[in-house]
Write a protein that holds these residues in place. Structure first.
Motif, PDB file in Angstrom:
ATOM      1  N   MET A 172      13.626  60.810  -1.147  1.00  0.00           N
ATOM      2  CA  MET A 172      14.022  62.172  -0.868  1.00  0.00           C
ATOM      3  C   MET A 172      12.809  63.019  -0.493  1.00  0.00           C
ATOM      4  O   MET A 172      12.873  63.806   0.433  1.00  0.00           O
ATOM      5  N   MET A 173      11.695  62.858  -1.226  1.00  0.00           N
ATOM      6  CA  MET A 173      10.504  63.635  -0.945  1.00  0.00           C
ATOM      7  C   MET A 173       9.974  63.326   0.457  1.00  0.00           C
ATOM      8  O   MET A 173       9.558  64.225   1.183  1.00  0.00           O
ATOM      9  N   LYS A 174      10.023  62.062   0.856  1.00  0.00           N
ATOM     10  CA  LYS A 174       9.542  61.675   2.177  1.00  0.00           C
ATOM     11  C   LYS A 174      10.341  62.373   3.272  1.00  0.00           C
ATOM     12  O   LYS A 174       9.780  62.831   4.261  1.00  0.00           O
ATOM     13  N   ALA A 186       0.475  64.432   3.662  1.00  0.00           N
ATOM     14  CA  ALA A 186       1.381  64.561   2.515  1.00  0.00           C
ATOM     15  C   ALA A 186       2.155  63.274   2.282  1.00  0.00           C
ATOM     16  O   ALA A 186       2.323  62.832   1.137  1.00  0.00           O
ATOM     17  N   ILE A 187       2.628  62.670   3.352  1.00  0.00           N
ATOM     18  CA  ILE A 187       3.380  61.416   3.212  1.00  0.00           C
ATOM     19  C   ILE A 187       2.477  60.321   2.645  1.00  0.00           C
ATOM     20  O   ILE A 187       2.838  59.632   1.688  1.00  0.00           O
ATOM     21  N   ILE A 188       1.289  60.181   3.223  1.00  0.00           N
ATOM     22  CA  ILE A 188       0.383  59.137   2.758  1.00  0.00           C
ATOM     23  C   ILE A 188      -0.053  59.390   1.321  1.00  0.00           C
ATOM     24  O   ILE A 188      -0.038  58.490   0.480  1.00  0.00           O
ATOM     25  N   GLY A 189      -0.424  60.632   1.017  1.00  0.00           N
ATOM     26  CA  GLY A 189      -0.847  60.955  -0.344  1.00  0.00           C
ATOM     27  C   GLY A 189       0.253  60.758  -1.362  1.00  0.00           C
ATOM     28  O   GLY A 189       0.015  60.284  -2.477  1.00  0.00           O
ATOM     29  N   ASN A 246       2.191  58.273  -5.616  1.00  0.00           N
ATOM     30  CA  ASN A 246       3.537  58.413  -6.166  1.00  0.00           C
ATOM     31  C   ASN A 246       3.664  59.685  -7.019  1.00  0.00           C
ATOM     32  O   ASN A 246       4.268  59.679  -8.083  1.00  0.00           O
ATOM     33  N   SER A 247       3.038  60.781  -6.527  1.00  0.00           N
ATOM     34  CA  SER A 247       3.113  62.044  -7.251  1.00  0.00           C
ATOM     35  C   SER A 247       3.067  63.212  -6.274  1.00  0.00           C
ATOM     36  O   SER A 247       2.625  63.076  -5.137  1.00  0.00           O
ATOM     37  N   TRP A 248       3.534  64.372  -6.749  1.00  0.00           N
ATOM     38  CA  TRP A 248       3.487  65.588  -5.941  1.00  0.00           C
ATOM     39  C   TRP A 248       2.052  66.045  -5.746  1.00  0.00           C
ATOM     40  O   TRP A 248       1.690  66.597  -4.711  1.00  0.00           O
ATOM     41  N   GLY A 249       1.222  65.845  -6.747  1.00  0.00           N
ATOM     42  CA  GLY A 249      -0.180  66.239  -6.642  1.00  0.00           C
ATOM     43  C   GLY A 249      -0.900  65.485  -5.539  1.00  0.00           C
ATOM     44  O   GLY A 249      -1.670  66.061  -4.775  1.00  0.00           O
ATOM     45  N   GLY A 250      -0.639  64.189  -5.459  1.00  0.00           N
ATOM     46  CA  GLY A 250      -1.236  63.384  -4.401  1.00  0.00           C
ATOM     47  C   GLY A 250      -0.751  63.811  -3.023  1.00  0.00           C
ATOM     48  O   GLY A 250      -1.517  63.834  -2.061  1.00  0.00           O
TER      49      GLY A 250
END
Length: 85
Positions: A1-3, A33-36, A41-45
């Motif tokens: 979903m985030m992706k 943002a996608i790669i991070g 596997n976090s919002w911070g990344g």
């Protein structure tokens, strides 16, 4: 979903941007943002990736706006932009 959310916002940002710098920033931020997000596997990344990607994308976009210009250094080490020789 985030992706999906990040991908859609990057696409909208790219379509809404006018200059090459804005387009580079939007594409870089979305990709970062996608790669991070995937790597950490976090919002911070994802947030760190978006910032880093946006900066790199802006630099790349800015360099394509001034075609025929190069960046030189004077004898004091200061950078300046002038027509390529």
């Amino acid at each position: 979903m985030m992706k999906k959310i990040v991908l859609v916002s990057a696409l909208v940002g790219t379509l809404a941007s006018c200059t090459a710098t804005e387009q580079g920033t939007a594409i870089g931020a979305g990709s970062g943002a996608i790669i991070g997000g995937v790597v950490t596997n976090s919002w911070g990344g994802a947030a760190v990736g978006a910032v880093a990607g946006g900066l790199v994308g802006a630099l790349i976009g800015r360099s394509t706006e001034h075609r025929g210009y190069c960046i030189y250094r004077d004898r004091y080490g200061r950078r300046y932009e002038a027509r390529c020789r």
